[in-house]
Design a protein around this motif. Sequence first.
Motif, PDB file in Angstrom:
ATOM      1  N   ILE A 115     -42.104 -20.845   9.738  1.00  0.00           N
ATOM      2  CA  ILE A 115     -42.793 -21.475   8.623  1.00  0.00           C
ATOM      3  C   ILE A 115     -44.274 -21.075   8.510  1.00  0.00           C
ATOM      4  N   PHE A 116     -44.922 -20.738   9.612  1.00  0.00           N
ATOM      5  CA  PHE A 116     -46.338 -20.390   9.578  1.00  0.00           C
ATOM      6  C   PHE A 116     -46.565 -18.901   9.354  1.00  0.00           C
ATOM      7  N   GLY A 117     -45.514 -18.110   9.189  1.00  0.00           N
ATOM      8  CA  GLY A 117     -45.616 -16.697   8.858  1.00  0.00           C
ATOM      9  C   GLY A 117     -45.918 -15.803  10.054  1.00  0.00           C
ATOM     10  N   GLY A 118     -45.556 -14.517   9.915  1.00  0.00           N
ATOM     11  CA  GLY A 118     -45.838 -13.512  10.929  1.00  0.00           C
ATOM     12  C   GLY A 118     -44.870 -13.502  12.096  1.00  0.00           C
ATOM     13  N   GLN A 119     -43.939 -14.419  12.132  1.00  0.00           N
ATOM     14  CA  GLN A 119     -42.978 -14.480  13.244  1.00  0.00           C
ATOM     15  C   GLN A 119     -41.591 -14.879  12.747  1.00  0.00           C
ATOM     16  N   ARG A 120     -40.621 -14.492  13.537  1.00  0.00           N
ATOM     17  CA  ARG A 120     -39.246 -14.959  13.331  1.00  0.00           C
ATOM     18  C   ARG A 120     -38.893 -15.861  14.508  1.00  0.00           C
ATOM     19  N   VAL A 121     -37.962 -16.742  14.268  1.00  0.00           N
ATOM     20  CA  VAL A 121     -37.539 -17.685  15.293  1.00  0.00           C
ATOM     21  C   VAL A 121     -36.015 -17.827  15.255  1.00  0.00           C
ATOM     22  N   ARG A 122     -35.439 -18.080  16.435  1.00  0.00           N
ATOM     23  CA  ARG A 122     -34.019 -18.430  16.538  1.00  0.00           C
ATOM     24  C   ARG A 122     -33.879 -19.443  17.666  1.00  0.00           C
ATOM     25  N   GLN A 123     -32.761 -20.164  17.663  1.00  0.00           N
ATOM     26  CA  GLN A 123     -32.562 -21.176  18.703  1.00  0.00           C
ATOM     27  C   GLN A 123     -31.091 -21.327  19.060  1.00  0.00           C
ATOM     28  N   ARG A 124     -30.871 -21.968  20.186  1.00  0.00           N
ATOM     29  CA  ARG A 124     -29.525 -22.346  20.591  1.00  0.00           C
ATOM     30  C   ARG A 124     -29.611 -23.648  21.356  1.00  0.00           C
ATOM     31  N   SER A 125     -28.484 -24.360  21.411  1.00  0.00           N
ATOM     32  CA  SER A 125     -28.469 -25.693  22.012  1.00  0.00           C
ATOM     33  C   SER A 125     -27.434 -25.777  23.130  1.00  0.00           C
ATOM     34  N   CYS A 126     -27.664 -26.747  23.993  1.00  0.00           N
ATOM     35  CA  CYS A 126     -26.730 -27.005  25.098  1.00  0.00           C
ATOM     36  C   CYS A 126     -25.745 -28.078  24.659  1.00  0.00           C
ATOM     37  N   TYR A 127     -24.454 -27.800  24.838  1.00  0.00           N
ATOM     38  CA  TYR A 127     -23.417 -28.792  24.572  1.00  0.00           C
ATOM     39  C   TYR A 127     -22.899 -29.324  25.901  1.00  0.00           C
ATOM     40  N   GLY A 128     -22.679 -30.612  25.938  1.00  0.00           N
ATOM     41  CA  GLY A 128     -22.182 -31.228  27.171  1.00  0.00           C
ATOM     42  C   GLY A 128     -23.339 -31.790  27.957  1.00  0.00           C
ATOM     43  N   PRO A 129     -23.210 -32.034  29.190  1.00  0.00           N
ATOM     44  CA  PRO A 129     -22.024 -31.910  30.044  1.00  0.00           C
ATOM     45  C   PRO A 129     -21.089 -33.108  29.852  1.00  0.00           C
ATOM     46  N   MET A 130     -19.934 -33.051  30.520  1.00  0.00           N
ATOM     47  CA  MET A 130     -18.989 -34.161  30.462  1.00  0.00           C
ATOM     48  C   MET A 130     -18.405 -34.407  31.847  1.00  0.00           C
ATOM     49  N   PHE A 131     -18.032 -35.636  32.084  1.00  0.00           N
ATOM     50  CA  PHE A 131     -17.358 -36.071  33.312  1.00  0.00           C
ATOM     51  C   PHE A 131     -18.144 -35.706  34.575  1.00  0.00           C
ATOM     52  N   GLY A 132     -19.463 -35.852  34.506  1.00  0.00           N
ATOM     53  CA  GLY A 132     -20.299 -35.612  35.687  1.00  0.00           C
ATOM     54  C   GLY A 132     -20.698 -34.164  35.891  1.00  0.00           C
ATOM     55  N   GLY A 133     -20.511 -33.314  34.903  1.00  0.00           N
ATOM     56  CA  GLY A 133     -20.921 -31.909  35.021  1.00  0.00           C
ATOM     57  C   GLY A 133     -22.435 -31.767  34.961  1.00  0.00           C
ATOM     58  N   VAL A 134     -22.927 -30.571  35.206  1.00  0.00           N
ATOM     59  CA  VAL A 134     -24.361 -30.282  35.254  1.00  0.00           C
ATOM     60  C   VAL A 134     -24.857 -29.889  33.862  1.00  0.00           C
ATOM     61  N   ASP A 135     -25.986 -30.476  33.472  1.00  0.00           N
ATOM     62  CA  ASP A 135     -26.593 -30.177  32.181  1.00  0.00           C
ATOM     63  C   ASP A 135     -27.305 -28.832  32.247  1.00  0.00           C
ATOM     64  N   CYS A 136     -27.376 -28.134  31.109  1.00  0.00           N
ATOM     65  CA  CYS A 136     -28.198 -26.931  31.062  1.00  0.00           C
ATOM     66  C   CYS A 136     -29.599 -27.371  30.616  1.00  0.00           C
ATOM     67  N   ALA A 137     -30.615 -26.789  31.187  1.00  0.00           N
ATOM     68  CA  ALA A 137     -31.986 -27.206  30.866  1.00  0.00           C
ATOM     69  C   ALA A 137     -32.768 -25.995  30.381  1.00  0.00           C
TER      70      ALA A 137
END
Length: 151
Positions: A115-137
Amino acid sequence: MCASVVLRIFVLGISITSAILDERVTCQLSTDEITKLESCRINGNWTQWSDWQACSTTCGTGLTRRSRKCVGPATPSILSQGCQGDGNDYRLCFNSHPCPINGFWSEWSPWVCYIFGGQRVRQRSCYGPMFGGVDCAPATKIEYKNDTSCH
């Protein structure tokens, strides 16, 4: 009694002797009596099935096994056979709780102009965890790159 100890068969002039037990009982067979050999057979027999073993996993779905042993003649011969079938039996087992599922990353979004110009941006998200699994940080990853075409 034909189904025990020493068995002699005369086929084409060859004498075959098989000692099975300690008794001394002899079956005298002519070539015409070959069809009557069934009463002289000493085939292998299966023991009873063992109890089912523990499940191969502690969560989710796994396999369990039971087994049995073949007992009978040490070596199958013309008058005897080993056991027919398998010595192991398998089945699925289901544990009462599911296995932990660790968090996992989504695909990267397409590059967009920042939005501020001069750059591009992309993102991704962490799904889960479930049943006591480890979260991605962290929960979201963002990448920037310079692009002078973005205004």
